[in-house]
Design a protein around this motif. Structure first.
Motif, PDB file in Angstrom:
ATOM      1  N   LEU A 322     -19.717 -14.651  12.823  1.00  0.00           N
ATOM      2  CA  LEU A 322     -20.931 -15.118  13.495  1.00  0.00           C
ATOM      3  C   LEU A 322     -20.585 -15.940  14.734  1.00  0.00           C
ATOM      4  CD1 LEU A 322     -23.074 -16.093  10.373  1.00  0.00           C
ATOM      5  CD2 LEU A 322     -23.333 -14.073  11.836  1.00  0.00           C
ATOM      6  N   ALA A 323     -19.474 -16.687  14.651  1.00  0.00           N
ATOM      7  CA  ALA A 323     -19.052 -17.479  15.809  1.00  0.00           C
ATOM      8  C   ALA A 323     -18.673 -16.585  16.983  1.00  0.00           C
ATOM      9  CB  ALA A 323     -17.873 -18.383  15.425  1.00  0.00           C
ATOM     10  N   LYS A 324     -18.278 -15.351  16.689  1.00  0.00           N
ATOM     11  CA  LYS A 324     -17.976 -14.373  17.747  1.00  0.00           C
ATOM     12  C   LYS A 324     -19.236 -13.643  18.221  1.00  0.00           C
ATOM     13  CE  LYS A 324     -13.180 -13.063  16.780  1.00  0.00           C
ATOM     14  NZ  LYS A 324     -12.294 -11.904  16.545  1.00  0.00           N
ATOM     15  N   ARG A 325     -20.372 -14.109  17.704  1.00  0.00           N
ATOM     16  CA  ARG A 325     -21.660 -13.510  18.032  1.00  0.00           C
ATOM     17  C   ARG A 325     -21.789 -12.066  17.538  1.00  0.00           C
ATOM     18  NH1 ARG A 325     -23.151 -15.854  24.104  1.00  0.00           N
ATOM     19  NH2 ARG A 325     -22.914 -18.066  23.558  1.00  0.00           N
ATOM     20  N   THR A 326     -21.155 -11.827  16.386  1.00  0.00           N
ATOM     21  CA  THR A 326     -21.364 -10.546  15.713  1.00  0.00           C
ATOM     22  C   THR A 326     -22.764 -10.560  15.126  1.00  0.00           C
ATOM     23  OG1 THR A 326     -19.012 -10.514  15.127  1.00  0.00           O
ATOM     24  CG2 THR A 326     -20.463  -8.971  13.968  1.00  0.00           C
ATOM     25  N   PRO A 327     -23.568  -9.523  15.316  1.00  0.00           N
ATOM     26  CA  PRO A 327     -24.935  -9.506  14.780  1.00  0.00           C
ATOM     27  C   PRO A 327     -24.951  -9.732  13.268  1.00  0.00           C
ATOM     28  CG  PRO A 327     -24.622  -7.704  16.325  1.00  0.00           C
ATOM     29  CD  PRO A 327     -23.273  -8.324  16.123  1.00  0.00           C
ATOM     30  N   ALA A 328     -25.886 -10.563  12.817  1.00  0.00           N
ATOM     31  CA  ALA A 328     -25.977 -10.884  11.394  1.00  0.00           C
ATOM     32  C   ALA A 328     -26.184  -9.624  10.564  1.00  0.00           C
ATOM     33  CB  ALA A 328     -27.122 -11.872  11.162  1.00  0.00           C
ATOM     34  N   ARG A 329     -26.936  -8.667  11.111  1.00  0.00           N
ATOM     35  CA  ARG A 329     -27.173  -7.418  10.365  1.00  0.00           C
ATOM     36  C   ARG A 329     -25.855  -6.673  10.144  1.00  0.00           C
ATOM     37  NH1 ARG A 329     -31.832  -3.369  12.285  1.00  0.00           N
ATOM     38  NH2 ARG A 329     -33.020  -5.188  11.541  1.00  0.00           N
ATOM     39  N   GLN A 330     -24.981  -6.710  11.141  1.00  0.00           N
ATOM     40  CA  GLN A 330     -23.687  -6.036  11.003  1.00  0.00           C
ATOM     41  C   GLN A 330     -22.808  -6.747   9.973  1.00  0.00           C
ATOM     42  OE1 GLN A 330     -21.834  -5.052  14.746  1.00  0.00           O
ATOM     43  NE2 GLN A 330     -19.791  -5.013  13.830  1.00  0.00           N
ATOM     44  N   VAL A 331     -22.876  -8.082   9.947  1.00  0.00           N
ATOM     45  CA  VAL A 331     -22.132  -8.844   8.941  1.00  0.00           C
ATOM     46  C   VAL A 331     -22.634  -8.507   7.551  1.00  0.00           C
ATOM     47  CG1 VAL A 331     -21.568 -11.149   8.104  1.00  0.00           C
ATOM     48  CG2 VAL A 331     -21.623 -10.703  10.564  1.00  0.00           C
ATOM     49  N   GLY A 332     -23.948  -8.450   7.391  1.00  0.00           N
ATOM     50  CA  GLY A 332     -24.524  -8.105   6.096  1.00  0.00           C
ATOM     51  C   GLY A 332     -24.138  -6.697   5.673  1.00  0.00           C
ATOM     52  N   ARG A 333     -24.138  -5.755   6.617  1.00  0.00           N
ATOM     53  CA  ARG A 333     -23.752  -4.376   6.315  1.00  0.00           C
ATOM     54  C   ARG A 333     -22.290  -4.308   5.889  1.00  0.00           C
ATOM     55  NH1 ARG A 333     -22.201   0.177   9.686  1.00  0.00           N
ATOM     56  NH2 ARG A 333     -22.865   2.141   8.728  1.00  0.00           N
ATOM     57  N   ALA A 334     -21.441  -5.100   6.550  1.00  0.00           N
ATOM     58  CA  ALA A 334     -20.024  -5.135   6.181  1.00  0.00           C
ATOM     59  C   ALA A 334     -19.848  -5.673   4.762  1.00  0.00           C
ATOM     60  CB  ALA A 334     -19.254  -6.006   7.176  1.00  0.00           C
ATOM     61  N   ALA A 335     -20.614  -6.717   4.417  1.00  0.00           N
ATOM     62  CA  ALA A 335     -20.532  -7.273   3.072  1.00  0.00           C
ATOM     63  C   ALA A 335     -20.952  -6.233   2.038  1.00  0.00           C
ATOM     64  CB  ALA A 335     -21.406  -8.525   2.967  1.00  0.00           C
ATOM     65  N   TRP A 336     -22.022  -5.488   2.346  1.00  0.00           N
ATOM     66  CA  TRP A 336     -22.528  -4.470   1.428  1.00  0.00           C
ATOM     67  C   TRP A 336     -21.490  -3.359   1.223  1.00  0.00           C
ATOM     68  CZ3 TRP A 336     -26.289  -3.707  -1.988  1.00  0.00           C
ATOM     69  CH2 TRP A 336     -26.602  -2.403  -2.381  1.00  0.00           C
ATOM     70  N   PHE A 337     -20.930  -2.868   2.312  1.00  0.00           N
ATOM     71  CA  PHE A 337     -19.935  -1.803   2.209  1.00  0.00           C
ATOM     72  C   PHE A 337     -18.661  -2.308   1.522  1.00  0.00           C
ATOM     73  CE2 PHE A 337     -22.357   0.620   5.371  1.00  0.00           C
ATOM     74  CZ  PHE A 337     -22.207   1.900   4.875  1.00  0.00           C
ATOM     75  N   GLY A 338     -18.267  -3.543   1.815  1.00  0.00           N
ATOM     76  CA  GLY A 338     -17.065  -4.094   1.204  1.00  0.00           C
ATOM     77  C   GLY A 338     -17.185  -4.215  -0.297  1.00  0.00           C
ATOM     78  N   ALA A 339     -18.313  -4.755  -0.756  1.00  0.00           N
ATOM     79  CA  ALA A 339     -18.531  -4.863  -2.201  1.00  0.00           C
ATOM     80  C   ALA A 339     -18.644  -3.479  -2.831  1.00  0.00           C
ATOM     81  CB  ALA A 339     -19.797  -5.686  -2.472  1.00  0.00           C
ATOM     82  N   GLY A 340     -19.335  -2.569  -2.145  1.00  0.00           N
ATOM     83  CA  GLY A 340     -19.503  -1.223  -2.675  1.00  0.00           C
ATOM     84  C   GLY A 340     -18.200  -0.466  -2.804  1.00  0.00           C
ATOM     85  N   SER A 341     -17.248  -0.761  -1.916  1.00  0.00           N
ATOM     86  CA  SER A 341     -15.965  -0.064  -1.976  1.00  0.00           C
ATOM     87  C   SER A 341     -15.173  -0.427  -3.222  1.00  0.00           C
ATOM     88  CB  SER A 341     -15.136  -0.394  -0.733  1.00  0.00           C
ATOM     89  OG  SER A 341     -14.680  -1.740  -0.766  1.00  0.00           O
ATOM     90  N   MET A 342     -15.551  -1.527  -3.891  1.00  0.00           N
ATOM     91  CA  MET A 342     -14.841  -1.981  -5.083  1.00  0.00           C
ATOM     92  C   MET A 342     -15.579  -1.629  -6.375  1.00  0.00           C
ATOM     93  SD  MET A 342     -12.023  -3.358  -4.232  1.00  0.00           S
ATOM     94  CE  MET A 342     -11.096  -4.285  -2.996  1.00  0.00           C
ATOM     95  N   TRP A 343     -16.718  -0.959  -6.257  1.00  0.00           N
ATOM     96  CA  TRP A 343     -17.554  -0.726  -7.435  1.00  0.00           C
ATOM     97  C   TRP A 343     -16.816   0.085  -8.500  1.00  0.00           C
ATOM     98  CZ3 TRP A 343     -21.387  -2.670  -9.912  1.00  0.00           C
ATOM     99  CH2 TRP A 343     -22.080  -1.929 -10.862  1.00  0.00           C
ATOM    100  N   VAL A 344     -16.232   1.205  -8.110  1.00  0.00           N
ATOM    101  CA  VAL A 344     -15.521   2.049  -9.074  1.00  0.00           C
ATOM    102  C   VAL A 344     -14.353   1.288  -9.691  1.00  0.00           C
ATOM    103  CG1 VAL A 344     -14.156   4.147  -9.360  1.00  0.00           C
ATOM    104  CG2 VAL A 344     -16.213   4.197  -7.957  1.00  0.00           C
TER     105      VAL A 344
END
Length: 525
Positions: A322-344
């Protein structure tokens, strides 16, 4: 059910199906159903109730969130953290920075070995974090994920059980204290028993030394050879035909082009330091009495510390984005994909825990241990205890369960025959438990090493098995000599000599691969 030869059926079916079909989830589910039906006299309703009871116990234990849930949550958090670091450009920047310094594959192979030795205080932490940190380096130098997982796994439990200030040391010392009290053994304290057993833990010693030799000499044999040859020549780091591997989110997410090595180093170093601080704080707060390192280790909860540190590391990495001014939506999407990649991966490790709980109730350890009595030839006792502990650990997928089950049996046999075999017997049990843990697809350390290294569990198991058997056979030779000579150092010397012969032989038969390679292509990283 009463312990019998049928007790061996569920673990053998589960492990056999996993290796043959390479479908670990289906194999685990079949093992759970078969084991629960056998435990309840083939009652469908009883089996369902047993499964529900075991699953509930893995979620809530003694009125609190179970340790297994914190591990599962940490795996999800690690996926989120990896994703944050990736989109920040930290993974690529760190790999590029290291690549300028690590110019040969040999140097890259030593990275997970060194990291594993540094992260000596918990096996889950070492397996997950060591693999994640190292693979940005090994990927660049075309080290296969199978080789990475082997090096990570071989510097997790073997290092931790040999270090006298680890959580495992505290657990083993506490277990030995209770055993000594139950058998009126006053020659040693529990901690002394653990310390004196370290030189007799032939498997942990040979496994660690072999991992170093493999890293330095580039030894490849068995299924591992194919993985390494493809990685070195084609840049194919894992078998992509088997689907996604844990933690791989890069293809769905954009990556910033202003990444710096600190985008990876800051959250990872924070993760390590916060874990240590939390672990010490929890240990001190729970210690009633003198604040000593062993008391703190005995009373701490590394898994809980790991969860809190993972959460804070994700907050730090997210704040940096966020300090790099990355859009919050993109940060949230990264969190979602990151957690999802560990589901299996989380499903696999949770099912492995359920399987281990159900299988342990079948009395495998008691049945196998019944073949070793006080009448056994003492000269063969260390070797037999090594094999017994290895088989039980392989079947249950639990080192701690094997420690708790077989160490008291070893003490009872020795107490009724010859007390001079006490420490060698304990060393043999600890060594066998680690060997079984290394070779079992039901082991949480095996699964977590594959998660951290980004490879399918069965691929890790099948490629690691030949390496583990080399160390296992070397250790067995050492325990035979130990029993015959009653000299731990003589047994250790034989184990190391057998390992040295194997290293020379395998090195001579290993095809020479190009040690200096161009970075792996983007298609495989």
């Amino acid at each position: 059910m009463e312990p019998s030869i049928l007790s061996l059926l569920p673990p053998l079916v589960t492990i056999g199906l996993a290796i043959v079909t390479k479908r670990i989830i289906i194999a685990l589910l079949i093992g759970i159903v078969l084991g629960s039906l056998m435990s309840t006299g083939w009652s469908v309703t009883g089996a369902a109730e047993l499964i529900f009871e075991v699953v509930s116990g893995l979620v809530i234990a003694d009125g609190a969130i179970a340790e297994e849930m914190y591990i599962s949550l940490f795996v999800f958090l690690l996926g989120v953290l990896t994703s944050f670091i990736y989109i920040a450009g930290g993974t690529g920047a760190f790999a590029e920075w290291v690549t300028r310094r690590v110019r040969a594959r040999r140097q890259a192979r030593l990275v997970p070995v060194v990291v594993g030795m540094i992260l000596f205080f918990d096996d889950a932490f070492s397996s997950l974090v060591g693999g994640n940190v190292s693979r940005s380096v090994t990927d660049q130098r075309r080290i296969s994920r199978a080789k990475l997982a082997y090096l990570v796994d071989s510097t997790a439990a073997p290092v931790i059980i040999l270090v006298p200030i680890s959580g495992w040391a505290a657990f083993i010392a506490a277990t030995m204290t209770g055993i000594f009290e139950d058998n009126d053994i006053s020659e040693y304290t529990g901690y002394e028993g653990y310390l004196f057993s370290v030189p007799a833990n032939f498997y942990a010693i040979t496994a660690l030394l072999f991992a170093i030799a493999v890293a330095v000499l580039g030894i490849n044999f068995g299924p591992m050879r194919r993985h390494e040859e493809r990685a070195a020549s084609e840049g194919v780091l894992w078998d992509e035909t088997r689907g996604k591997v844990p933690g791989e989110t890069g293809r769905e997410l954009p990556q910033r082009d202003d990444g710096r090595p600190r985008d990876l180093l800051t959250p990872v170093i924070a993760l390590v330091l916060i874990t240590i601080v939390f672990a010490v704080w929890i240990g001190v707060s729970r210690t009633n009495g003198p604040i000593t390192p062993m008391n703190v280790l005995a009373n701490t909860d590394v898994i809980l510390a790991l969860f809190y540190s993972g959460l804070l590391a994700c907050v730090i990495a997210g704040a940096m984005l966020l300090a790099k001014r990355t859009p919050a939506r993109q940060v949230g999407r990264a969190a979602w994909f990151g957690a999802g990649s560990m589901w299996v991966a989380v499903v696999v490790v949770f099912l492995a825990w359920v399987t281990a709980e159900i299988i342990s109730g079948l009395g495998i350890g008691e049945y196998v241990a019944s073949f070793i009595t006080g009448d056994v030839a003492l000269a063969l006792l260390p070797a037999m205890l090594f094999v017994l502990a290895a088989f039980v650990s392989f079947s249950m997928g639990s080192t701690f369960g094997t420690f708790g089950l077989i160490l008291p049996i070893a003490a009872q046999i020795v107490a009724s025959t010859d007390m001079t075999f006490l420490i060698p017997a304990f060393g043999a049990v600890l060594a066998g438990a680690i060997f079984g843990d290394h070779t079992s697809p039901l082991s949480d350390t095996t699964i977590l090493s594959s998660i951290g290294s980004g490879i399918q569990v069965i691929e890790h198991v099948t490629t690691q098995l030949p390496y583990a058997f080399i160390c296992g056979l070397s250790s067995l030779a050492g325990f035979v000599v130990l029993g015959l000579t009653r000299n731990t150092l003589a047994g250790l010397a034989v184990a190391l000599a057998a390992l040295a012969v194997a290293v020379v032989f395998l090195r001579a038969r290993t095809p020479r691969l190009q040690e200096r390679t161009a970075p792996a292509g983007s298609a495989s990283t």
